[in-house]
Every structure is written in structure tokens, then in C-alpha cells.
Design an enzyme around this catalytic site. Structure first.
Site, short mmCIF file in Angstrom:
data_model
loop_
_atom_site.label_atom_id
_atom_site.label_comp_id
_atom_site.label_asym_id
_atom_site.label_seq_id
_atom_site.Cartn_x
_atom_site.Cartn_y
_atom_site.Cartn_z
CG ASP A 173 90.07 -68.30 1.36
OD1 ASP A 173 89.98 -67.65 0.16
OD2 ASP A 173 90.57 -67.75 2.38
CG ASP A 207 93.10 -61.32 -1.10
OD1 ASP A 207 92.07 -61.46 -1.40
OD2 ASP A 207 93.81 -61.99 0.07
#
Ligand code: GAL
Length: 403
Positions: free
Chosen positions: A201, A143
Site C-alpha cells: 500500500d 484483495d
């Protein structure tokens, strides 16, 4: 270096990378269901359910542990799991999965802390890669929270981890997760990643309904991701995938991260569209629903082997969008055996009739047409005509009839 030598080097490099994840990875990811509240017991139960439900046999081999597993570093700076969440340690879990024909993915971040505030790998790339290898990890989602915004730093930080994984002594695939902000389709494969998120997301919703705000702020629905990803087909191929983020199929508005930003749930038709379009666009498939208790409709969607075969086709092409007109989207994906997958999405809020003349999208002559959701052969034809429900996606496999 002359051109022939350069070409040879480049080909060897591409071949070397292509061996990892020659088809999009499939599995189950912890984030949307458990968020940070993960526990090895739940993950083992999920793995057992993956086996008994037929998910593993259908190709969903990975359990991807997402954020929240970390318990800091020991006195030698080795990253360690949270003892309360993983009392048996990560290696025991990897062994458990491997003995069932499954694989383990883990999560870290290219800064000091992850998105949820846990210990991350910046500055410890080689040490953490060695630790992951010693545990038997097969995949790393890396990430980008807390890291500097510019593309150059991102390339350097992802390459540092990719190189560390290569040196770790174990084949560990690398998923780049910087949400498409820095157009990773242009550089992430070269940095050493096998896939890269192309958007923010996914939320458990069909689309962003807030016209005043971009989905980055208002939350991405299924249709928003389809639209952002549709123009990226040229960048995908074996070992290099555009990652459209997790499947929300079967979540039905469960709270948690997928429930934020308007993620109040989708209809089964919309979930079926997500599965259809993620498969057409050769995205990694990470289910996130509770596999232990999924209903028959969810099973039929996630376990449709004919649609999965489109995703896993060895040619590794991402479908191109050849029609975007009014509510209609038509996608075409060439397949290894010469067949063609065709998907038609109706994004309007009502059922509507549609006719697709195959020749209008470059598919000339007659084809044997098979509907991959009704599992029926529709005979030989040069077109498909029929009704498509609101937000529904039809998927067909077209084969040239024997001459
Ligand atoms: C986000 C990422 C999500 C999830 C989360 C964990 O940046 O896009 O998929 O991994 O971090 O904190």
C-alpha cells in the site's frame, strides 16, 4: 492443435480480454480518506464534487468503494451491505452514479474475511458476482488477505472470481490486489484480471527513510513504488495494467491508512511527481483526497489534461526507464500518434541542472518540445536543458516537426 489454430485462439482470447479497460481506469477510491468509515451520503457528495469539479469530464469516472461496506450475508447467503452505512443499498448508489455518467467499483477478498475483517467472497464467487452484477457494479477490486501464500492458489482463486464475473451477465472489470508478492504481472492477465497491484500500500510520503527495513514493512512512498514498477513496462498494455496503487495527491498528511508507516504528507512538487509518473507508467489513477474541498494546486495536478492524455493514450504503453543515474530518472513513453512523452525526475533533495540530449535516449533529430506542466511550447530542439527542483518531475511531449 496445430500452431496456427493455437495462435488464433490466443489472439481471440487476448482481444476478448483487451476490450475491458482498453485504457487505465480513473476514479476516486474511498480507502485513504474514509477507511472503514464510509457512508453513502459521503460517497454521493464525493460523486457530485467529481462532476462539479470537472473530474468526471477529465476521465475520473469510477467511484471505487473499498473495504468496510459489507454487512454479512442474508439467510440465503447473499452478500449484503452494512445497513447503517448504505441504507439505500448499493444498487441505488450505482444508479445514482450511472445517471451522472459514472461507474461503480466494489471490493472483496479471496478468503473468508477481508483485510479489515469483513465478509469476503471465497467459496461464494458465482453468487457474489451475480449479486454485484444485479447491483450494476462495473469493477471489482479483489484483495488477498487471509488466503494461502503460494502462487498457485492465488492463480486459482483469482481465476475463480474472474470466471464468475464473466458468467455474471455484466461486464465487470477485475483488479487483482495481492501486492505484487507473487509477481502477478506474469499470470494475472491470464487468470482474467485487467490490472494488478505491483506493490504494498502507498503511504502519503515521498520515500521509505528506514534503510534497515523493506518498504513492505516500513511503508511504500511514491519513489519506492516508482522504483519497483520501473522494470515492469513489458507486461502492461491495453486491458492489462500494472497498478501502482492510489494517488495520495492532496492528502497533505491526513491520518488514516495512508498516514500509517510514516505517511506524514508530501509537498505539492512531490504530488505532481506522483501524477506525472503514474501517468507515464500507465497506472490506474485512483484519487483519494477529499474532492469536495480540494485546493487550486491539487485541482491543477489532478486535472492536468495534457498529462492525463499521456496516461490514457490508446497505444497503452507503459513508459520505460531509459536513464537511472545519480539522482536522475528519465522515462520514455511512445504515443499512438507517433509523439513521445518524456519525463525527467530529480530525486535529489536539491534543485539541479540537467541536460537531456534526445539522441542519447534513441530520439534522433529535432522535435517540437512541449512542457506539459507549464503548458508551453519550447520550440524545436534536439535537447532539453534546465533546472529541476528537488523531487520534481518534468513531463514533455515531443513531436517530429512537419517535414
Ligand atoms: C489492503 C489493500 C488496500 C485496502 C485495504 C482494505 O490489502 O492493499 O488497498 O484495500 O486492504 O482493508
Amino acid at each position: 492443435m496445430n500452431r496456427a489454430v493455437l495462435f488464433l485462439f490466443l489472439s481471440l482470447w487476448v482481444m476478448g480480454n483487451a476490450q475491458i479497460l482498453p485504457t487505465p481506469p480513473m476514479g476516486w477510491m474511498t480507502w485513504n480518506y474514509f477507511a472503514e468509515n464510509i457512508h453513502e451520503k459521503d460517497i454521493r457528495e464525493m460523486a457530485d464534487a467529481m462532476v462539479s469539479s470537472g473530474m468526471v469530464e477529465a476521465g475520473y469516472r469510477y467511484i471505487f468503494i473499498d473495504d468496510g461496506w459489507q454487512g454479512g450475508r442474508d439467510n440465503r447467503n447473499n452478500i449484503i451491505p452494512d445497513q447503517a452505512k448504505f441504507p439505500s443499498g448499493i444498487k441505488a448508489l450505482a444508479d445514482y452514479l450511472h445517471s451522472r455518467g459514472m461507474k461503480l467499483g466494489i471490493y472483496s477478498d479471496a478468503a473468508q474475511l477481508t483485510c479489515a475483517g469483513y465478509t469476503a467472497s471465497y467459496g461464494f464467487e458465482e453468487q457474489d458476482a451475480r449479486t454485484f452484477a444485479s447491483w450494476g457494479v462495473d469493477y471489482l477490486k479483489y484483495d488477498y488477505c487471509g488466503a494461502p501464500p503460494d502462487s498457485n492458489t492465488a492463480k486459482i482463486r483469482y481465476k475463480a472470481m474472474a470466471d464468475a464475473l464473466k458468467k455474471s451477465g455484466r461486464e465487470i472489470a477485475l483488479g487483482v490486489c495481492e501486492w505484487g508478492y507473487r509477481q502477478p504481472w506474469h499470470w494475472a492477465a491470464q487468470a482474467g484480471g485487467q490490472l494488478w497491484r505491483t506493490t504494498g500500500d502507498v503511504r502519503d510520503k515521498w520515500k521509505n527513510v528506514d534503510a534497515t527495513r523493506h518498504p513492505h514493512q516500513a511503508g511504500y512512498g511514491i519513489l519506492d513504488i516508482v522504483n519497483d514498477n520501473a522494470h515492469l513496462s513489458a507486461f502492461a498494455g491495453p486491458g492489462r495494467w500494472n497498478d501502482m496503487d492510489m494517488l495520495v495527491v492532496g492528502l497533505y498528511g491526513k491520518k488514516g491508512p495512508s498516514g500509517d508507516l510514516g505517511g506524514t504528507g508530501c509537498t505539492d512538487t512531490e504530488y505532481q511527481s506522483q501524477m506525472s509518473l503514474w501517468c507515464m507508467m500507465a497506472s490506474p489513477l485512483a484519487a483519494t483526497n477529499d474532492i469536495r474541498s480540494m485546493n487550486e494546486t491539487t485541482k491543477a495536478i489532478l486535472l492536468n489534461k495534457e498529462v492525463i492524455a499521456i496516461n490514457q493514450d490508446k497505444l497503452g504503453k507503459q513508459a520505460g526507464r531509459v536513464v537511472k543515474s545519480g539522482p536522475w530518472h528519465v522515462f520514455i513513453k511512445p504515443l499512438e500518434n507517433g509523439d513521445t512523452a518524456v519525463a525527467i525526475l530529480n530525486e535529489s533533495d536539491q534543485a539541479e541542472d540537467y541536460t537531456l540530449e534526445f539522441s542519447s535516449v534513441g530520439l534522433r533529430g529535432l522535435y517540437q518540445v512541449r512542457d506539459l506542466w507549464s503548458h508551453q511550447d519550447l520550440g524545436n530542439s534536439g535537447k532539453w536543458r534546465g533546472r529541476i527542483n528537488a523531487h520534481e518531475t518534468k513531463v514533455f511531449r515531443l513531436k517530429k516537426p512537419d517535414q
